[in-house]
Design a protein around this motif. Sequence first.
Motif, mmCIF file in Angstrom:
data_model
loop_
_atom_site.group_PDB
_atom_site.id
_atom_site.type_symbol
_atom_site.label_atom_id
_atom_site.label_comp_id
_atom_site.label_asym_id
_atom_site.label_seq_id
_atom_site.Cartn_x
_atom_site.Cartn_y
_atom_site.Cartn_z
ATOM 1 N N PHE A 1 2.285 19.076 1.098
ATOM 2 C CA PHE A 1 2.242 18.502 -0.347
ATOM 3 C C PHE A 1 2.536 17.461 -0.566
ATOM 4 C CE2 PHE A 1 1.520 23.396 -0.811
ATOM 5 C CZ PHE A 1 0.303 22.849 -0.237
ATOM 6 N N SER A 2 3.815 17.057 -0.974
ATOM 7 C CA SER A 2 4.860 15.941 -1.373
ATOM 8 C C SER A 2 4.191 14.569 -0.459
ATOM 9 C CB SER A 2 6.650 15.934 -1.658
ATOM 10 O OG SER A 2 6.419 17.122 -2.223
ATOM 11 N N MET A 3 4.364 14.806 0.797
ATOM 12 C CA MET A 3 3.553 13.581 1.125
ATOM 13 C C MET A 3 2.370 13.314 1.506
ATOM 14 S SD MET A 3 5.781 14.494 5.542
ATOM 15 C CE MET A 3 4.918 15.654 5.901
ATOM 16 N N VAL A 4 1.403 14.361 1.526
ATOM 17 C CA VAL A 4 0.679 14.195 0.373
ATOM 18 C C VAL A 4 0.393 13.150 -0.328
ATOM 19 C CG1 VAL A 4 -2.186 14.889 0.274
ATOM 20 C CG2 VAL A 4 -0.506 15.953 1.999
ATOM 21 N N ALA A 5 0.815 13.816 -1.720
ATOM 22 C CA ALA A 5 0.261 13.099 -2.661
ATOM 23 C C ALA A 5 1.312 11.753 -2.553
ATOM 24 C CB ALA A 5 1.815 14.057 -4.134
ATOM 25 N N TYR A 6 3.268 11.458 -1.803
ATOM 26 C CA TYR A 6 2.950 10.030 -2.053
ATOM 27 C C TYR A 6 1.560 8.544 -0.879
ATOM 28 C CZ TYR A 6 6.555 6.968 -1.360
ATOM 29 O OH TYR A 6 7.291 5.789 -1.489
ATOM 30 N N CYS A 7 1.550 9.466 -0.021
ATOM 31 C CA CYS A 7 -0.094 8.516 0.533
ATOM 32 C C CYS A 7 -0.793 8.323 -0.281
ATOM 33 C CB CYS A 7 -0.074 9.570 1.908
ATOM 34 S SG CYS A 7 0.936 9.655 2.887
ATOM 35 N N ILE A 8 -1.110 9.512 -1.117
ATOM 36 C CA ILE A 8 -2.223 8.949 -2.765
ATOM 37 C C ILE A 8 -1.307 7.971 -3.035
ATOM 38 C CG2 ILE A 8 -2.799 10.109 -4.395
ATOM 39 C CD1 ILE A 8 -3.613 12.363 -3.038
ATOM 40 N N VAL A 9 -0.482 7.566 -3.519
ATOM 41 C CA VAL A 9 0.825 6.497 -4.298
ATOM 42 C C VAL A 9 0.342 5.260 -3.680
ATOM 43 C CG1 VAL A 9 1.890 6.056 -6.179
ATOM 44 C CG2 VAL A 9 1.498 8.708 -6.002
ATOM 45 N N VAL A 10 0.655 5.448 -2.212
ATOM 46 C CA VAL A 10 0.986 4.298 -1.799
ATOM 47 C C VAL A 10 -0.996 3.801 -1.601
ATOM 48 C CG1 VAL A 10 1.519 3.462 0.888
ATOM 49 C CG2 VAL A 10 2.805 4.883 -0.129
ATOM 50 N N TYR A 11 -1.760 4.494 -1.047
ATOM 51 C CA TYR A 11 -2.839 3.836 -0.721
ATOM 52 C C TYR A 11 -3.414 3.331 -2.533
ATOM 53 C CZ TYR A 11 -8.185 3.637 0.167
ATOM 54 O OH TYR A 11 -9.480 3.343 -0.277
ATOM 55 N N LEU A 12 -3.367 3.356 -3.469
ATOM 56 C CA LEU A 12 -3.549 3.017 -4.325
ATOM 57 C C LEU A 12 -3.108 1.848 -4.743
ATOM 58 C CD1 LEU A 12 -3.761 6.260 -7.447
ATOM 59 C CD2 LEU A 12 -5.309 5.054 -6.319
ATOM 60 N N PHE A 13 -1.396 1.463 -4.267
ATOM 61 C CA PHE A 13 -0.694 0.850 -4.463
ATOM 62 C C PHE A 13 -1.943 -0.678 -3.375
ATOM 63 C CE2 PHE A 13 2.687 -1.230 -6.518
ATOM 64 C CZ PHE A 13 3.838 -1.961 -5.151
ATOM 65 N N THR A 14 -2.024 0.225 -2.273
ATOM 66 C CA THR A 14 -2.313 -1.258 -1.315
ATOM 67 C C THR A 14 -3.421 -2.291 -1.870
ATOM 68 O OG1 THR A 14 -1.261 0.878 0.380
ATOM 69 C CG2 THR A 14 -3.197 -1.081 1.185
ATOM 70 N N LEU A 15 -4.329 -0.980 -2.474
ATOM 71 C CA LEU A 15 -5.564 -1.775 -2.757
ATOM 72 C C LEU A 15 -5.323 -3.107 -3.777
ATOM 73 C CD1 LEU A 15 -7.620 1.421 -4.594
ATOM 74 C CD2 LEU A 15 -7.515 0.250 -1.872
ATOM 75 N N ASP A 16 -4.023 -3.581 -4.171
ATOM 76 C CA ASP A 16 -3.770 -4.781 -4.519
ATOM 77 C C ASP A 16 -2.227 -4.612 -4.400
ATOM 78 O OD1 ASP A 16 -4.252 -6.693 -6.721
ATOM 79 O OD2 ASP A 16 -3.785 -5.801 -7.907
ATOM 80 N N PRO A 17 -1.786 -5.083 -3.144
ATOM 81 C CA PRO A 17 -0.847 -4.982 -3.182
ATOM 82 C C PRO A 17 0.054 -6.243 -3.640
ATOM 83 C CG PRO A 17 -1.975 -5.965 -1.315
ATOM 84 C CD PRO A 17 -2.971 -5.671 -2.334
ATOM 85 N N PRO A 18 2.232 -6.395 -4.451
ATOM 86 C CA PRO A 18 1.870 -7.279 -5.043
ATOM 87 C C PRO A 18 2.077 -9.041 -4.540
ATOM 88 C CG PRO A 18 3.730 -5.759 -3.793
ATOM 89 C CD PRO A 18 2.196 -5.490 -4.121
ATOM 90 N N ALA A 19 2.652 -8.738 -2.831
ATOM 91 C CA ALA A 19 2.554 -9.744 -1.728
ATOM 92 C C ALA A 19 2.423 -9.590 -0.251
ATOM 93 C CB ALA A 19 4.546 -9.532 -2.156
ATOM 94 N N GLY A 20 2.532 -10.419 0.489
ATOM 95 C CA GLY A 20 2.419 -10.668 1.717
ATOM 96 C C GLY A 20 2.670 -9.597 2.458
ATOM 97 N N VAL A 21 2.871 -9.376 3.379
ATOM 98 C CA VAL A 21 3.079 -8.300 4.072
ATOM 99 C C VAL A 21 4.923 -8.981 5.312
ATOM 100 C CG1 VAL A 21 3.202 -7.288 7.188
ATOM 101 C CG2 VAL A 21 1.197 -8.179 5.637
ATOM 102 N N VAL A 22 5.048 -10.484 4.949
ATOM 103 C CA VAL A 22 6.510 -10.095 5.340
ATOM 104 C C VAL A 22 7.327 -10.231 4.071
ATOM 105 C CG1 VAL A 22 7.925 -12.398 5.852
ATOM 106 C CG2 VAL A 22 5.873 -11.566 7.215
ATOM 107 N N GLU A 23 6.909 -10.672 3.249
ATOM 108 C CA GLU A 23 7.859 -10.500 2.155
ATOM 109 C C GLU A 23 7.869 -9.210 1.394
ATOM 110 O OE1 GLU A 23 9.467 -12.522 0.086
ATOM 111 O OE2 GLU A 23 9.162 -14.122 1.445
#
Length: 493
Positions: free
Chosen positions: A375-397
Motif C-alpha cells: 500500500f505504501s508503494m502505491v501511495a508513494y508512486c501517486i505522490v511521485v506522479y503528481l511531482f512529475t507533472l511539473d518537474p523542478p529541473a532537467g533529468v540530469v540535474e
Amino acid sequence: MTLYVGVIIYLNQWFGKIAARNVNAYYLAERKIPGWVVSLAFFSTFISTSTYIGQAGESFRFGFSWVYVGLIWVLFCIISWLFLGPRMRAQSVRLKSVTVPDYFHLRYQSDLSRVIRVLSSLIILFATMWYMTGIAKGGANLLSVVLEMPYWLGAFFLIFFTCAYTVIGGMYGVMWTDAVQGILMLIVAAMMVVIPFVYVGGWDPMFEKLSNLSHPGPNGEPLGNDLLEFGKTTTFAYILAIGFSIGMKQISDPKLIIRFYSIKNKKDMRFAMIWTPIFLGLSLLAVMSVGALVHTMVTPEQAIGLMEDSDETVGLMFKIFDNPLLTGIAMMGLFAAGMSSLASVTLIAGTSIVKDIWQMWKPMTDRATVLNTKFSMVAYCIVVYLFTLDPPAGVVEMSSFAGSVFAASFFPTIFGGLYFRWGTDLGALASMIAGMIVNSVWRFGIRFSVPGMENIHEVFPAFAISLLVYVIVSKMTAKRKPDEKHLDVVFGK
C-alpha cells in the motif's frame, strides 16, 4: 513493447508467489540471488533513463568530453564492489539487517539508533522523489517525441506499470526483471551508438561533419570541431561534479547498497565484482557519446532546440532515423532502463515507510508488514506522479541532486560503520544532518544565486563537510561507541 510488458508481468507473477512467504523473501529475496543476476541488476538500476535519455542528451551540448563522466562512474563502481560489497553483505547477515536504515540502527546501537533510522528513512524518501521524477520525465519525454503520446500519459504509464509489477514481485521480481532489463539495455546502448553512423554513411563522413559543425554551441558561437576537443564546451569542474554526484550513488544509494544484501555467496560476489564494472563501462562508452553524434543528423534549427532541452535528443534521433522495428526495440530497452530503476526505488521507498518508520511505533506481523509495504508503494508512486507533472529541473540535474544527497548524508555513516570501530551514533546523526543542510543551502541558496558558483556542485561542499563532521563528532563522543562485544559481532571477531 507488448512482448516486453508481457514477459515482465509473467516473471513478477511467478516470483510473487515466492516473495509472499515472509518479509525476508519480499524485502531481500532470502539472500539467494546469483551473482550474474545481481551484477546485471546493479548495472541496470544505476543507469536508468536518466542516463540513456538525460546523459546521452547532455553530450549533444558538451561533446565527447562527457564520456569522462562515465569513466568516473566506472571508477566508483569498482570502489563500491571492492570496498563495500563484501563487508556490507557480511555485516548485514551478522546483524540480521534487511534495510539500509535498520543497518544504521543495528550497527550504531544506542538510545539514538531509532532516531538515526527514522531520519535516514526520511532522507531516502526526499532524495528518491527527485530521482524518480527525473526517470519519469525522461521516459515521458521519449514517448512524447517518438509516439506523440501526451507527457502526462507517458509518465502515468511508466510509473504505475512499474509500481504494479513491483508490488506483485517484491525483491525477487525486482532482481530478476532487472537482469532481463540489463541485457536489453546493453543491446540498446549498442544500437544507439550505431544509428548515427549508419545514417551519415560511416566513420569518415561522421567525423568530417563533426569537425566542421555550423550548429551554435552553448555560448551561441558555431561549434566547429569543439565537440571533439576536451573541455571546449564545458568545464572540467562540471564534469567532475556530475561524475562525482551521480557516481557516488554506487557507494551510498540504498537501492544499490541493498543489492549486496541479496547476493547468494562469496563466489557470486566475486563474479559480480568483476563483471559489473565491465557491463557499466561498455554501455556508458556508447551512451555518453550518442548526443554528440546526433549533431550530424539534425538541422541547425533542431540543434538550437536541443541545446535548450537536451532531454529530447534521443527521441528525435529515433524519429529522424525512422525505422519502426529498431525504434520499437529501442523503446523496449529504454523503458527497461527506466523501469529497472523505478522498481528498485519504489521498493526502497515502501520498505522505508513501513519497516523503518511505521514499525518503530507499531510492531506488525510479517503478513501485515508485506501488505502495508505494498500500500505504501502505491501511495508513494501517486505522490511521485503528481511531482512529475511539473518537474523542478532537467533529468540530469534532478538525478545529480539526489545523488549528492545520498553521498553526503549516507556515505560517511556507511563507510564508518563498515570500517571504523570508533564511529558513534552522534557522529552518524550529525553527519546526516550536516549533509542534508549543506546540500539544500548550497543548491537552493548559493549555487544558482551567487555569481560564479553555478559550476560548483553541491556534492563537493556537502560531502566534505559531512565526512569531516562524522570524524570530529565521533572522536569527540568516543564514549558513545557500542560496547566491544557488539563490535565483535559487527566485525566478525
